[in-house]
Design a protein around this motif. Sequence first.
Motif, PDB file in Angstrom:
ATOM      1  N   GLY A   1     -65.024 -74.881  20.839  1.00  0.00           N
ATOM      2  CA  GLY A   1     -63.893 -74.425  20.044  1.00  0.00           C
ATOM      3  C   GLY A   1     -64.078 -74.428  18.554  1.00  0.00           C
ATOM      4  N   PHE A   2     -65.172 -74.986  18.072  1.00  0.00           N
ATOM      5  CA  PHE A   2     -65.401 -75.031  16.626  1.00  0.00           C
ATOM      6  C   PHE A   2     -66.859 -75.402  16.374  1.00  0.00           C
ATOM      7  N   GLY A   3     -67.386 -74.936  15.244  1.00  0.00           N
ATOM      8  CA  GLY A   3     -68.715 -75.353  14.815  1.00  0.00           C
ATOM      9  C   GLY A   3     -69.843 -74.750  15.635  1.00  0.00           C
ATOM     10  N   LEU A   4     -70.962 -75.446  15.647  1.00  0.00           N
ATOM     11  CA  LEU A   4     -72.173 -74.979  16.320  1.00  0.00           C
ATOM     12  C   LEU A   4     -72.433 -75.800  17.574  1.00  0.00           C
ATOM     13  N   HIS A   5     -72.780 -75.109  18.648  1.00  0.00           N
ATOM     14  CA  HIS A   5     -73.160 -75.760  19.901  1.00  0.00           C
ATOM     15  C   HIS A   5     -74.652 -75.523  20.093  1.00  0.00           C
ATOM     16  N   PRO A   6     -75.492 -76.515  19.796  1.00  0.00           N
ATOM     17  CA  PRO A   6     -76.951 -76.299  19.798  1.00  0.00           C
ATOM     18  C   PRO A   6     -77.502 -75.640  21.055  1.00  0.00           C
ATOM     19  N   PRO A   7     -77.077 -76.016  22.278  1.00  0.00           N
ATOM     20  CA  PRO A   7     -77.618 -75.311  23.450  1.00  0.00           C
ATOM     21  C   PRO A   7     -77.276 -73.817  23.454  1.00  0.00           C
ATOM     22  N   THR A   8     -76.099 -73.452  22.951  1.00  0.00           N
ATOM     23  CA  THR A   8     -75.725 -72.040  22.878  1.00  0.00           C
ATOM     24  C   THR A   8     -76.568 -71.314  21.843  1.00  0.00           C
ATOM     25  N   VAL A   9     -76.785 -71.950  20.699  1.00  0.00           N
ATOM     26  CA  VAL A   9     -77.655 -71.364  19.666  1.00  0.00           C
ATOM     27  C   VAL A   9     -79.051 -71.140  20.230  1.00  0.00           C
ATOM     28  N   GLN A  10     -79.539 -72.118  20.981  1.00  0.00           N
ATOM     29  CA  GLN A  10     -80.867 -72.015  21.579  1.00  0.00           C
ATOM     30  C   GLN A  10     -80.931 -70.874  22.592  1.00  0.00           C
ATOM     31  N   ARG A  11     -79.875 -70.719  23.393  1.00  0.00           N
ATOM     32  CA  ARG A  11     -79.856 -69.641  24.385  1.00  0.00           C
ATOM     33  C   ARG A  11     -79.900 -68.275  23.715  1.00  0.00           C
ATOM     34  N   ILE A  12     -79.126 -68.102  22.658  1.00  0.00           N
ATOM     35  CA  ILE A  12     -79.121 -66.825  21.950  1.00  0.00           C
ATOM     36  C   ILE A  12     -80.473 -66.566  21.300  1.00  0.00           C
ATOM     37  N   ALA A  13     -81.084 -67.626  20.749  1.00  0.00           N
ATOM     38  CA  ALA A  13     -82.410 -67.473  20.151  1.00  0.00           C
ATOM     39  C   ALA A  13     -83.424 -67.003  21.195  1.00  0.00           C
ATOM     40  N   LYS A  14     -83.321 -67.515  22.412  1.00  0.00           N
ATOM     41  CA  LYS A  14     -84.240 -67.081  23.472  1.00  0.00           C
ATOM     42  C   LYS A  14     -84.020 -65.615  23.818  1.00  0.00           C
ATOM     43  N   GLU A  15     -82.741 -65.161  23.785  1.00  0.00           N
ATOM     44  CA  GLU A  15     -82.448 -63.744  24.019  1.00  0.00           C
ATOM     45  C   GLU A  15     -83.133 -62.880  22.960  1.00  0.00           C
ATOM     46  N   VAL A  16     -83.022 -63.312  21.702  1.00  0.00           N
ATOM     47  CA  VAL A  16     -83.630 -62.559  20.604  1.00  0.00           C
ATOM     48  C   VAL A  16     -85.145 -62.553  20.747  1.00  0.00           C
ATOM     49  N   LYS A  17     -85.721 -63.688  21.088  1.00  0.00           N
ATOM     50  CA  LYS A  17     -87.173 -63.764  21.261  1.00  0.00           C
ATOM     51  C   LYS A  17     -87.654 -62.841  22.369  1.00  0.00           C
ATOM     52  N   SER A  18     -86.884 -62.737  23.445  1.00  0.00           N
ATOM     53  CA  SER A  18     -87.310 -61.894  24.560  1.00  0.00           C
ATOM     54  C   SER A  18     -87.407 -60.429  24.132  1.00  0.00           C
ATOM     55  N   VAL A  19     -86.518 -60.012  23.232  1.00  0.00           N
ATOM     56  CA  VAL A  19     -86.578 -58.637  22.719  1.00  0.00           C
ATOM     57  C   VAL A  19     -87.688 -58.505  21.686  1.00  0.00           C
ATOM     58  N   HIS A  20     -87.844 -59.522  20.861  1.00  0.00           N
ATOM     59  CA  HIS A  20     -88.931 -59.538  19.874  1.00  0.00           C
ATOM     60  C   HIS A  20     -90.279 -59.411  20.570  1.00  0.00           C
ATOM     61  N   ASP A  21     -90.409 -60.048  21.732  1.00  0.00           N
ATOM     62  CA  ASP A  21     -91.666 -59.997  22.488  1.00  0.00           C
ATOM     63  C   ASP A  21     -91.957 -58.603  23.041  1.00  0.00           C
ATOM     64  N   MET A  22     -90.932 -57.732  23.074  1.00  0.00           N
ATOM     65  CA  MET A  22     -91.124 -56.346  23.493  1.00  0.00           C
ATOM     66  C   MET A  22     -91.727 -55.497  22.368  1.00  0.00           C
ATOM     67  N   GLY A  23     -91.844 -56.084  21.181  1.00  0.00           N
ATOM     68  CA  GLY A  23     -92.362 -55.340  20.035  1.00  0.00           C
ATOM     69  C   GLY A  23     -91.282 -54.696  19.195  1.00  0.00           C
ATOM     70  N   VAL A  24     -90.006 -54.992  19.513  1.00  0.00           N
ATOM     71  CA  VAL A  24     -88.898 -54.420  18.749  1.00  0.00           C
ATOM     72  C   VAL A  24     -88.710 -55.203  17.456  1.00  0.00           C
ATOM     73  N   GLU A  25     -88.507 -54.488  16.357  1.00  0.00           N
ATOM     74  CA  GLU A  25     -88.202 -55.121  15.079  1.00  0.00           C
ATOM     75  C   GLU A  25     -86.703 -55.413  15.035  1.00  0.00           C
ATOM     76  N   ILE A  26     -86.355 -56.661  14.730  1.00  0.00           N
ATOM     77  CA  ILE A  26     -84.963 -57.103  14.853  1.00  0.00           C
ATOM     78  C   ILE A  26     -84.447 -57.655  13.533  1.00  0.00           C
ATOM     79  N   CYS A  27     -83.258 -57.193  13.153  1.00  0.00           N
ATOM     80  CA  CYS A  27     -82.511 -57.888  12.113  1.00  0.00           C
ATOM     81  C   CYS A  27     -81.174 -58.296  12.701  1.00  0.00           C
ATOM     82  N   MET A  28     -80.541 -59.281  12.081  1.00  0.00           N
ATOM     83  CA  MET A  28     -79.317 -59.851  12.625  1.00  0.00           C
ATOM     84  C   MET A  28     -78.277 -60.033  11.530  1.00  0.00           C
TER      85      MET A  28
END
Length: 244
Positions: free
Chosen positions: A28-55
């Motif tokens: 409900g507020f602030g940062l939830h480290p496991p959620t941040v980590q999950r989203i980072a893994k999603e971004v990495k999976s796309v980065h590993d495809m060779g896609v250039e990513i900005c956020m």
Amino acid sequence: MDDGSTPRTQYKRVLLKISGEALMGDQGFGLHPPTVQRIAKEVKSVHDMGVEICMVIGGGNVFRGLAGSAQGMERTTADYMGMLATVMNALAVQSALEGLGVFTRVISAIRMDEVAEPYIRRRAVRHLEKKRVCIFAAGTGNPYFTTDTAATLRANEMNCEAIFMGKNGVDGVYDKDPKQHADAKRYDTVSYDDCLAKNLRVMDASAIALARDNSLPLIVFSLDEPGGFRGILAGEGTYTRVQG
């Protein structure tokens, strides 16, 4: 893919826009480290495809300028506080990505050289070309503009081919709130003008208009589905495409 190979994607450079609320998990507020980590893994999976990513990441999990203004705070001050909240979120996601071995730059529209690079367009483009993830923080650097507008502005400046709007709890654009209406219908595609005319709340009106004027498609999908970001880039999954 089952054989472990990297799927092909039609996109070479995209911008991922997520809300600050996406980082707070169920707390409900602030940062939830496991959620941040999950989203980072999603971004990495796309980065590993060779896609250039900005956020671009919102700041609503820490402070929302419009809400502060509604409670009597001076609007400009409240908006600057909201911009600072986005920097905190950007640093959290940067830390998670770099922990996964993804080189990342936080680039701020407000100068704070000790924690982030200042926004210089050519330098940011070069980072993308070097396969670094660029996280644009502090909005546009101006009050009265949302992070939706900042995302559309930066996507255009970086020559991104699409903006991917990661949503919580919904897998696209609906004609009404699917959380409140069981008969809500999802659009496979919808025009910018319909988004504005029907007030579909994909982005704020100025951001939609900026995307429309530059023919920048928006892909609206659910962040809750593991592998969803990568899947859509590979041509799979459920989403809504907003275009002309």
